[in-house]
Design a protein around this motif. Structure first.
Motif, mmCIF file in Angstrom:
data_model
loop_
_atom_site.group_PDB
_atom_site.id
_atom_site.type_symbol
_atom_site.label_atom_id
_atom_site.label_comp_id
_atom_site.label_asym_id
_atom_site.label_seq_id
_atom_site.Cartn_x
_atom_site.Cartn_y
_atom_site.Cartn_z
ATOM 1 N N LEU A 4 -3.732 25.533 -1.089
ATOM 2 C CA LEU A 4 -4.153 24.136 -1.138
ATOM 3 C C LEU A 4 -5.505 23.944 -1.814
ATOM 4 O O LEU A 4 -5.820 22.852 -2.299
ATOM 5 N N GLN A 5 -6.311 24.992 -1.840
ATOM 6 C CA GLN A 5 -7.654 24.872 -2.390
ATOM 7 C C GLN A 5 -7.612 24.535 -3.885
ATOM 8 O O GLN A 5 -6.882 25.146 -4.644
ATOM 9 N N GLY A 6 -8.376 23.546 -4.263
ATOM 10 C CA GLY A 6 -8.442 23.137 -5.662
ATOM 11 C C GLY A 6 -7.382 22.133 -6.062
ATOM 12 O O GLY A 6 -7.395 21.640 -7.199
ATOM 13 N N ALA A 7 -6.449 21.825 -5.148
ATOM 14 C CA ALA A 7 -5.398 20.855 -5.474
ATOM 15 C C ALA A 7 -6.002 19.466 -5.686
ATOM 16 O O ALA A 7 -6.935 19.067 -4.991
ATOM 17 N N LYS A 8 -5.459 18.729 -6.642
ATOM 18 C CA LYS A 8 -5.896 17.364 -6.899
ATOM 19 C C LYS A 8 -4.932 16.323 -6.319
ATOM 20 O O LYS A 8 -5.299 15.172 -6.128
ATOM 21 N N THR A 9 -3.681 16.755 -6.081
ATOM 22 C CA THR A 9 -2.692 15.889 -5.433
ATOM 23 C C THR A 9 -1.965 16.727 -4.391
ATOM 24 O O THR A 9 -1.524 17.846 -4.685
ATOM 25 N N VAL A 10 -1.837 16.181 -3.154
ATOM 26 C CA VAL A 10 -1.180 16.900 -2.059
ATOM 27 C C VAL A 10 -0.293 15.934 -1.287
ATOM 28 O O VAL A 10 -0.697 14.810 -0.972
ATOM 29 N N PRO B 19 -3.905 20.279 -10.263
ATOM 30 C CA PRO B 19 -2.778 20.923 -9.565
ATOM 31 C C PRO B 19 -2.203 20.035 -8.441
ATOM 32 O O PRO B 19 -2.950 19.358 -7.745
ATOM 33 N N TYR B 20 -0.887 20.094 -8.298
ATOM 34 C CA TYR B 20 -0.145 19.271 -7.347
ATOM 35 C C TYR B 20 0.574 20.213 -6.375
ATOM 36 O O TYR B 20 1.405 21.021 -6.788
ATOM 37 N N ALA C 139 -7.109 17.912 5.566
ATOM 38 C CA ALA C 139 -8.206 16.988 5.855
ATOM 39 C C ALA C 139 -9.508 17.403 5.192
ATOM 40 O O ALA C 139 -10.372 16.560 4.923
ATOM 41 N N HIS C 140 -9.664 18.696 4.918
ATOM 42 C CA HIS C 140 -10.927 19.186 4.372
ATOM 43 C C HIS C 140 -10.895 19.424 2.868
ATOM 44 O O HIS C 140 -11.778 20.095 2.322
ATOM 45 N N LEU C 141 -9.892 18.870 2.182
ATOM 46 C CA LEU C 141 -9.797 19.097 0.741
ATOM 47 C C LEU C 141 -10.832 18.302 -0.051
ATOM 48 O O LEU C 141 -11.107 18.612 -1.197
ATOM 49 N N GLY C 142 -11.376 17.266 0.546
ATOM 50 C CA GLY C 142 -12.465 16.546 -0.103
ATOM 51 C C GLY C 142 -12.036 15.327 -0.878
ATOM 52 O O GLY C 142 -10.849 15.078 -1.107
ATOM 53 N N ALA C 143 -13.039 14.568 -1.304
ATOM 54 C CA ALA C 143 -12.800 13.276 -1.945
ATOM 55 C C ALA C 143 -12.118 13.407 -3.303
ATOM 56 O O ALA C 143 -11.526 12.450 -3.792
ATOM 57 N N GLY C 144 -12.187 14.571 -3.915
ATOM 58 C CA GLY C 144 -11.577 14.743 -5.225
ATOM 59 C C GLY C 144 -10.082 14.961 -5.197
ATOM 60 O O GLY C 144 -9.448 15.066 -6.244
ATOM 61 N N THR C 145 -9.495 15.028 -3.985
ATOM 62 C CA THR C 145 -8.052 15.263 -3.834
ATOM 63 C C THR C 145 -7.363 14.002 -3.348
ATOM 64 O O THR C 145 -7.833 13.355 -2.404
ATOM 65 N N TYR C 146 -6.245 13.648 -3.994
ATOM 66 C CA TYR C 146 -5.421 12.545 -3.502
ATOM 67 C C TYR C 146 -4.386 13.143 -2.559
ATOM 68 O O TYR C 146 -3.513 13.900 -2.985
ATOM 69 N N THR D 221 0.827 -1.212 0.000
ATOM 70 C CA THR D 221 0.000 0.000 0.000
ATOM 71 C C THR D 221 0.857 1.255 0.000
ATOM 72 O O THR D 221 0.576 2.228 -0.719
ATOM 73 N N GLU D 222 1.916 1.260 0.813
ATOM 74 C CA GLU D 222 2.801 2.417 0.907
ATOM 75 C C GLU D 222 3.483 2.702 -0.433
ATOM 76 O O GLU D 222 3.517 3.853 -0.903
ATOM 77 N N VAL D 223 4.023 1.667 -1.031
ATOM 78 C CA VAL D 223 4.748 1.855 -2.294
ATOM 79 C C VAL D 223 3.796 2.347 -3.374
ATOM 80 O O VAL D 223 4.114 3.269 -4.144
ATOM 81 N N ASP D 224 2.600 1.766 -3.440
ATOM 82 C CA ASP D 224 1.620 2.189 -4.443
ATOM 83 C C ASP D 224 1.181 3.637 -4.211
ATOM 84 O O ASP D 224 1.028 4.418 -5.161
ATOM 85 N N ALA D 225 0.971 3.990 -2.927
ATOM 86 C CA ALA D 225 0.505 5.341 -2.594
ATOM 87 C C ALA D 225 1.536 6.391 -2.958
ATOM 88 O O ALA D 225 1.203 7.437 -3.543
ATOM 89 N N LEU D 226 2.792 6.141 -2.646
ATOM 90 C CA LEU D 226 3.838 7.121 -2.909
ATOM 91 C C LEU D 226 4.201 7.180 -4.389
ATOM 92 O O LEU D 226 4.631 8.225 -4.889
ATOM 93 N N ASP D 227 3.998 6.070 -5.087
ATOM 94 C CA ASP D 227 4.266 6.061 -6.521
ATOM 95 C C ASP D 227 3.387 7.075 -7.248
ATOM 96 O O ASP D 227 3.810 7.688 -8.236
ATOM 97 N N LYS D 228 2.178 7.291 -6.727
ATOM 98 C CA LYS D 228 1.252 8.250 -7.356
ATOM 99 C C LYS D 228 1.744 9.687 -7.212
ATOM 100 O O LYS D 228 1.297 10.569 -7.942
ATOM 101 N N LEU D 229 2.661 9.926 -6.270
ATOM 102 C CA LEU D 229 3.202 11.272 -6.099
ATOM 103 C C LEU D 229 4.348 11.555 -7.068
ATOM 104 O O LEU D 229 4.738 12.712 -7.251
#
Length: 389
Positions: free
Chosen positions: A303-309, A187-188, A335-342, A172-180
């Motif tokens: 941070l607002q509107g970011a899709k990757t953080v 926006p990232y 925490a409040h960026l919403g479901a649309g943000t990774y 899970t960790e490797v997959d999660a960080l690979d997306k970064l």
């Protein structure tokens, strides 16, 4: 990486390298994130009919037993979290006494070994210790992402001796960080804090070409502020990194954001007198210990509107409640960026902040690996990950 599905564990004793290097204070575990993060792998192996021999380190003992770094308390906490007894084996992991004890385990039973770093050969990846540890299991599972960047006997060494697979957490960790790193959605935005530029230099250099905004906080910000001519008083900084900071500010001026104001203190103390001042106008005898209110607003807006953080490191002296405001504000914002943000949070203080906010469930991934996360994001190869291939 080979995953758990590739191992037949029924009736077998499985040696599992976990990461139970939990923060401890006064004999009390301060954050059990790393314990609970291991439960999916342990439960899957137990459901498959295995008995489990768990290895971990705690702290930095000097290659010999030290009661301060014993895992006995962790065994008790794990038993509660797992909902079944966990036998603690107090002898050295590579000893004949430990081997005799684990040979008595029946399917469904769990044992936790004493701190593997009590063995002098652990950090040297000593072949003799590797062979002794390999005797303890019929198969090996690496689930300690927080140690995957170490070529130690209990991490990559044992993998060469036994059938092996990556645990659920490691995968899970490797997959999660690979997306970064690979094809992040824009926006990232990345928030990097902590004390020193030198600690996170390679991460900063590897991520800057990929991100839209890099928000810098914590002690490392003062090196950048001084590099552009600001007065930073007694604030922590690294003079030997000033040229690098100037170069990065020149190359990525449109991406890097620095604090515009800070909470300055007249001493490094919880009880210090404070004042809010522009980040480049800190008086002599004063030091910046947290992000100021304008900075918090600006970073929250960025941070607002970011899709990757990705967030790693505090924005101030998080240990003092008086100077934890900036870090806590970022935790709330992420925490409040919403479901649309990774969103990924990594690093001890960052994880603690998001946990304390009570909203870690709203973050896509909370990483258990500090140094391992950073090395992966630096583009380095992790010995533990390579050993699982």
């Amino acid at each position: 990486m080979q995953n758990l599905e590739s191992l037949d564990v029924s009736g077998k004793r499985v040696l599992v390298r976990v990461d139970y290097n939990v923060p401890m204070q006064g004999g009390v575990i301060q954050d059990d994130t790393r314990i609970t993060a291991s439960l999916p792998t342990l439960n899957k192996l137990l459901q498959g009919g295995a008995s489990l021999v768990l290895m971990s380190h705690l702290g930095r003992p000097k290659g010999g037993p030290d009661p301060k770094y014993s895992l006995k308390l962790v065994a008790d906490a794990l038993s509660t979290a797992l909902g079944r007894p966990v036998q603690f084996i107090a002898s050295l992991p590579g000893s004949d006494e430990t081997l005799a004890a684990v040979q008595q385990l029946q399917p469904g039973e769990v044992a936790l070994l004493e701190n593997v770093r009590f063995e002098a050969g652990e950090e040297k990846n000593d072949p003799a210790l590797t062979a002794k540890l390999a005797r303890l299991g019929d198969a090996f599972v690496l689930d300690a992402f927080g140690s995957a960047h170490r070529a130690h006997a209990s991490v990559s060494g044992v993998a060469s001796q036994l059938p092996h697979a990556a645990g659920t957490l490691l995968q899970t960790e490797v997959d999660a960080l690979d997306k970064l790193i690979n094809n992040p959605v824009h926006p990232y935005v990345v928030i990097i804090g902590g004390a020193k530029v030198s600690d996170k230099l390679l991460v900063i250099e590897n991520l800057l070409p990929r991100v839209d905004k890099l928000l810098i906080g914590g002690g490392m910000a003062y090196t950048f502020i001084k590099a552009r001519g600001g007065m930073i008083g007694e604030s922590i900084h690294e003079d030997d990194q000033l040229d690098l900071a100037r170069r990065l500010l020149g190359e990525y001026a449109g991406k890097i954001m620095l604090p515009t104001d800070v909470i300055a203190a007249d001493a490094f103390s919880e009880d210090a007198h404070t004042q809010v001042v522009p980040s480049g106008e800190i008086p002599d005898g004063w030091q910046g210990l947290d992000a100021g209110p304008d900075t918090v607003r600006a970073y929250t807006a960025a941070l607002q509107g970011a899709k990757t953080v990705f967030w790693n490191g505090p924005l101030g002296v998080f240990e003092f409640a008086k100077f934890a405001g900036g870090t806590n504000a970022v935790a709330e914002a992420v925490a409040h960026l919403g479901a649309g943000t990774y969103s990924v949070v990594g690093g001890g203080d960052s994880v603690s902040a998001i946990n304390r906010s009570g909203q870690s469930s709203k973050v896509s991934h909370v990483s258990t690996g500090g140094g391992a996360s950073l090395e992966l994001l630096e583009g380095k190869t992790l010995p533990g990950v390579e050993a699982m291939k």
